[in-house]
Design a protein around this motif. Structure first.
Motif, PDB file in Angstrom:
ATOM      1  N   GLY A  48      -8.220   4.547  -3.401  1.00 58.45           N
ATOM      2  CA  GLY A  48      -7.027   3.855  -3.979  1.00 58.45           C
ATOM      3  C   GLY A  48      -7.022   2.419  -3.610  1.00 58.45           C
ATOM      4  O   GLY A  48      -6.261   2.196  -2.583  1.00 58.45           O
ATOM      5  N   ALA A  66       0.788  -1.161   0.089  1.00 60.72           N
ATOM      6  CA  ALA A  66      -0.172   0.093  -0.048  1.00 60.72           C
ATOM      7  C   ALA A  66       0.853   1.197   0.010  1.00 60.72           C
ATOM      8  O   ALA A  66       2.162   0.990   0.157  1.00 60.72           O
ATOM      9  CB  ALA A  66      -0.757  -0.164   1.093  1.00 60.72           C
ATOM     10  N   ALA A  67       0.154   2.278  -0.231  1.00 66.02           N
ATOM     11  CA  ALA A  67       1.010   3.553  -0.126  1.00 66.02           C
ATOM     12  C   ALA A  67       1.404   4.137   1.405  1.00 66.02           C
ATOM     13  O   ALA A  67       2.609   4.198   1.563  1.00 66.02           O
ATOM     14  CB  ALA A  67       0.438   4.640  -0.898  1.00 66.02           C
ATOM     15  N   GLY A  68       0.585   3.863   2.064  1.00 63.68           N
ATOM     16  CA  GLY A  68       0.592   4.575   3.481  1.00 63.68           C
ATOM     17  C   GLY A  68       1.439   3.307   4.341  1.00 63.68           C
ATOM     18  O   GLY A  68       0.766   2.181   4.280  1.00 63.68           O
ATOM     19  N   HIS A  75     -12.942   3.147   2.742  1.00 65.04           N
ATOM     20  CA  HIS A  75     -11.437   3.285   2.402  1.00 65.04           C
ATOM     21  C   HIS A  75     -11.314   2.452   1.012  1.00 65.04           C
ATOM     22  O   HIS A  75     -10.626   1.643   0.923  1.00 65.04           O
ATOM     23  CB  HIS A  75     -10.776   2.402   3.365  1.00 65.04           C
ATOM     24  CG  HIS A  75      -9.260   2.860   3.656  1.00 65.04           C
ATOM     25  ND1 HIS A  75      -8.430   3.093   4.665  1.00 65.04           N
ATOM     26  CD2 HIS A  75      -8.151   3.094   2.645  1.00 65.04           C
ATOM     27  CE1 HIS A  75      -7.145   3.110   4.318  1.00 65.04           C
ATOM     28  NE2 HIS A  75      -7.324   3.308   3.038  1.00 65.04           N
ATOM     29  N   MET A 117      -2.707   3.245  -8.197  1.00 64.17           N
ATOM     30  CA  MET A 117      -3.393   3.957  -7.085  1.00 64.17           C
ATOM     31  C   MET A 117      -3.678   5.565  -7.464  1.00 64.17           C
ATOM     32  O   MET A 117      -4.910   6.272  -7.055  1.00 64.17           O
ATOM     33  CB  MET A 117      -2.804   3.853  -5.808  1.00 64.17           C
ATOM     34  CG  MET A 117      -3.593   2.725  -4.993  1.00 64.17           C
ATOM     35  SD  MET A 117      -2.804   2.853  -3.306  1.00 64.17           S
ATOM     36  CE  MET A 117      -1.110   2.096  -3.492  1.00 64.17           C
ATOM     37  N   ARG A 165      -5.430   9.458   5.878  1.00 62.54           N
ATOM     38  CA  ARG A 165      -5.954   8.426   6.917  1.00 62.54           C
ATOM     39  C   ARG A 165      -6.852   9.189   7.963  1.00 62.54           C
ATOM     40  O   ARG A 165      -6.991  10.423   8.007  1.00 62.54           O
ATOM     41  CB  ARG A 165      -4.554   8.125   7.638  1.00 62.54           C
ATOM     42  CG  ARG A 165      -3.647   7.348   6.975  1.00 62.54           C
ATOM     43  CD  ARG A 165      -4.262   5.828   6.801  1.00 62.54           C
ATOM     44  NE  ARG A 165      -3.250   4.802   6.200  1.00 62.54           N
ATOM     45  CZ  ARG A 165      -3.352   4.351   4.739  1.00 62.54           C
ATOM     46  NH1 ARG A 165      -4.152   5.105   4.186  1.00 62.54           N
ATOM     47  NH2 ARG A 165      -2.357   3.611   4.563  1.00 62.54           N
TER      48      ARG A 165
HETATM   49  C1  GLV Z   1      -4.309   2.973   1.127  1.00 63.24           C
HETATM   50  O1  GLV Z   1      -4.729   3.414   2.045  1.00 63.24           O
HETATM   51  C2  GLV Z   1      -2.961   3.103   0.697  1.00 63.24           C
HETATM   52  O2  GLV Z   1      -2.290   3.401   1.740  1.00 63.24           O
HETATM   53  O3  GLV Z   1      -2.340   2.464  -0.095  1.00 63.24           O
END
Ligand code: GLV
Ligand code: NAP
Length: 324
Positions: free
Chosen positions: A290, A81-83, A287, A107, A239
């Motif tokens: 992405g 994931a990105a986060g 959520h 994403m 978030r």
């Molecule tokens: C989704 O929330 C991400 O961080 O990819």
């Protein structure tokens, strides 16, 4: 068996690399074959409770306790994931093991679509027209002026820049806020705490695409809302913990904030009795702004592993001191 080799690199050795995979909520029947096709030279195994064998790489989303701690041989962890907030907060990645996150991997366009949707929902008053329909009323709502509909994006990283680019195509004035200075064509860029007041001035819509770090938790609070023009719109795609939820409810009550679109909440899934569910001025999605897509993610991670195996550092390396 030979190890993977990055594009442009000729060296080959005969060691097999070991990959440990755990991707909460995703179908391993889709991911494992895709990974094996992309990295035919690697041994890829789905994590099972009790697996304590060495691994070169771990590909994870929400890894259970015991997956990463004390794992022998670990060269890097890939966050699917990105986060990376949850992974870093878990404290499970050994300090000396680099963490890579997803950059785009399909994403960015989804986030841009979502940001455009949310801004258009407000700008074209689709939220108001939906309410009129509920009342079976054929009404007219005065349009907003595009030039006064300035959109401010907090977080001008991969996601923020993609959103800004698409919003500009609709002719909205776009401002961006980041930690370090940026120059982005057609975007009025501000940075740092000192640049925040300037950034917030004249915004009609605030879109949050910050990562969750110790610096950004509850950054969307009453103090910040107070610096926005009255009746601004808030969109949080970063978030849930970036937003002080009580302050948003208060802001909506006083009219300081006109309405909000939230893809993320402090507790997910949102508890059944949470006031956001039935709030007339809050639009929720679970959520999904992405999503992590298998094909794009596997391609990116496979190439990154190849680069690491060739002694290079792929992009997406997380700065663990900054938390993103
Ligand atoms: C989704 O929330 C991400 O961080 O990819
Ligand atoms: P990124 O490329 O790392 O960008 C982060 C941006 O935030 C950067 O511009 C960074 O500034 C800025 N930033 C970080 N800390 C800051 C601070 N204290 N003050 C001001 N600016 C700060 O990350 P990304 O890929 O765009 O993703 C951003 C976040 O979006 C992720 O961490 C994740 O939480 C969220 N996300 C959500 C979804 C979803 O489905 N809802 C999907 C994908 C991502 P600098 O450029 O100066 O470093």
């Amino acid at each position: 068996m030979s190890k993977p080799v990055c594009q442009g690199c000729q060296s080959m050795t005969t060691m097999t690399i070991e990959i440990l995979y755990h991707n909460e909520g995703e179908n391993p029947d889709e991911w494992l074959p895709a990974l094996r096709t992309a990295l035919p030279e690697a041994n890829i195994r789905q994590w099972q409770a009790g697996d304590a064998a060495p691994a070169d790489y771990a590909l994870v989303w929400h890894p259970p306790e015991g997956l990463l701690e004390n794992r022998k041989g670990l060269k890097a962890v890939f966050n699917l994931a990105a986060g990376v907030d949850a992974l870093l907060a878990s404290g499970s990645v050994p300090e000396d093991v680099p963490v890579f996150r997803l950059e785009d991997a399909g994403m960015a366009i989804q986030i841009a679509e979502y940001a455009v949707y949310a801004v258009l929902r407000f700008f074209r008053r689709f939220d108001g027209y939906a309410r009129l329909q509920e009342q079976r009323e054929w009404g007219f709502l005065p349009p907003y002026s595009r030039k006064d509909f300035t959109v401010g994006i907090m977080g001008m990283g991969v996601m923020g820049k993609a959103a800004a680019e698409k919003l500009r195509l609709f002719g909205f004035p776009v401002k961006g806020w980041s930690r370090t200075p940026k120059q982005i064509e057609g975007v009025a860029c501000c940075h740092g705490k000192a640049g925040l007041a300037d950034f917030l001035k004249n915004l009609k819509v605030l879109v949050c695409l910050l990562p969750k770090t110790p610096e950004t938790v509850h950054i969307l609070n009453a103090g910040l809302f107070g610096r926005l023009p009255d009746g601004a719109f808030v969109v949080n795609l970063g978030r849930g913990d970036l937003l002080d939820e009580k302050d948003l409810l208060k802001g909506l009550e006083t009219g300081k904030i006109r309405a909000a679109v939230l893809d993320v909440t402090a507790v997910e899934p949102l508890p059944e009795d949470h006031p956001f569910w039935g709030h007339p001025d809050i639009t929720l999605t679970p959520h999904i702004a992405g999503l992590t897509y298998c094909e794009e993610t596997v391609a990116v991670v496979a190439e990154s592993i190849r680069q690491l195996e060739c002694g290079k550092t792929p992009s997406g390396l997380v700065d663990r001191n900054l938390g993103y």
